[in-house]
Design an enzyme around this catalytic site. Sequence first.
Site, PDB file in Angstrom:
ATOM      1  N   LYS A  48       0.732  -0.523   0.134  1.00 17.45           N
ATOM      2  CA  LYS A  48      -0.109  -0.051  -0.278  1.00 17.45           C
ATOM      3  C   LYS A  48       0.858   1.217  -0.115  1.00 17.45           C
ATOM      4  CE  LYS A  48      -4.034  -2.617   2.589  1.00 17.45           C
ATOM      5  NZ  LYS A  48      -4.218  -3.153   3.551  1.00 17.45           N
ATOM      6  N   GLN A  92      -4.877  -1.770  10.024  1.00 18.04           N
ATOM      7  CA  GLN A  92      -4.647  -2.394   9.356  1.00 18.04           C
ATOM      8  C   GLN A  92      -4.971  -4.082  10.122  1.00 18.04           C
ATOM      9  OE1 GLN A  92      -3.061  -3.215   5.648  1.00 18.04           O
ATOM     10  NE2 GLN A  92      -3.707  -5.703   6.626  1.00 18.04           N
ATOM     11  N   ASP A 115     -11.163   2.004   3.806  1.00 11.28           N
ATOM     12  CA  ASP A 115     -11.342   1.175   4.090  1.00 11.28           C
ATOM     13  C   ASP A 115     -12.819   0.571   4.079  1.00 11.28           C
ATOM     14  OD1 ASP A 115      -9.071  -1.293   3.931  1.00 11.28           O
ATOM     15  OD2 ASP A 115      -8.957  -1.185   6.163  1.00 11.28           O
TER      16      ASP A 115
END
Length: 285
Positions: A48, A92, A115
């Site tokens: 990322k 994460q 997200d």
Amino acid sequence: MTLLDGKSLSLQIQDTLQSIITKLPSAPKLVVLLVGDDPASHAYVGMKAKACERVGIVGEVLRFSHDVEESEILAHIERLNRDTSVHGLLVQLPLPSHINTTKILESISPHKDVDGFHPLNVGRIQCNTQIDRAFAPATPLGVMRLLEHYHIDVKGKNVAIIGASNIVGKPLAALMNNACATTSLCHIHTKDISTYTRAADIICVGVGKPNLIGADMVQEGAIVIDIGINRLESGALVGDVEFEAVAPKCSFITPVPGGVGPMTIASLLENTLKAYRLLESSATP
Ligand code: NAD
């Protein structure tokens, strides 16, 4: 049979993003919170960060040891929610078991939730309302983008989704429903998944089990989207589909690697640019 080449589409999207971002008055910024030493999480965060750099997004990674207190993570999120130089914020997953994942995800500002895990965004995607202000999770978004690129219209199609997590299957079912597909969402308790896969025009599988989908479970001409990522003992990376046997029956199929994985990255970057635009224009409701 046509391979759905997520790798080249992802690079194409990243080139477009880069040309848009260079013209912006300031750079979008994405902050990733990474807890613990899980090698897969470190690898995903590394990818990322690299992709951010490629398109001109400022990517910052905040690392925490596996025994960090939940309150410390919450304090950082609170600070980052208020920081106007930050547009995208994600944690994460998975988190260590002593940390309440729901509490953490719900503490992220829905306007920076690139997200798409905050209940406000989940609700908007589910209800198909205020979509221009909502964030869908990157993996299902990437799947829809890949299908769209290959002019595969899901409207009226029978879609079998295998795997019903909040990250993959459930939001993918919502996006498919919004696009007027007829969706079956299967999971570990589904009695016989082949009943659904054999009737499907499009099969999307994201479970994490190599060879879960064999040739006898797929009808001639089906479109197969393999979201699974499995590392074999040999070191090889495979999906959930028995690729060699299934591919000849398909009209379209994604490879693993090089299919959905790179599309996930591209969609995360697109979500970050979307967050930037909404926040900078103060268009957030
Ligand atoms: P998860 O463990 O949260 O969910 C797995 C789902 O599969 C559950 O709904 C479970 O009920 C279902 N399931 C398990 N065994 C099954 C079986 N035998 N038959 C039918 N359903 C079954 O996992 P997740 O986070 O959703 O990830 C799933 C897979 O997708 C993993 O391989 C992961 O690495 C991969 N993944 C890929 C990307 C990408 O960018 N390509 C992104 C996220 C996850």
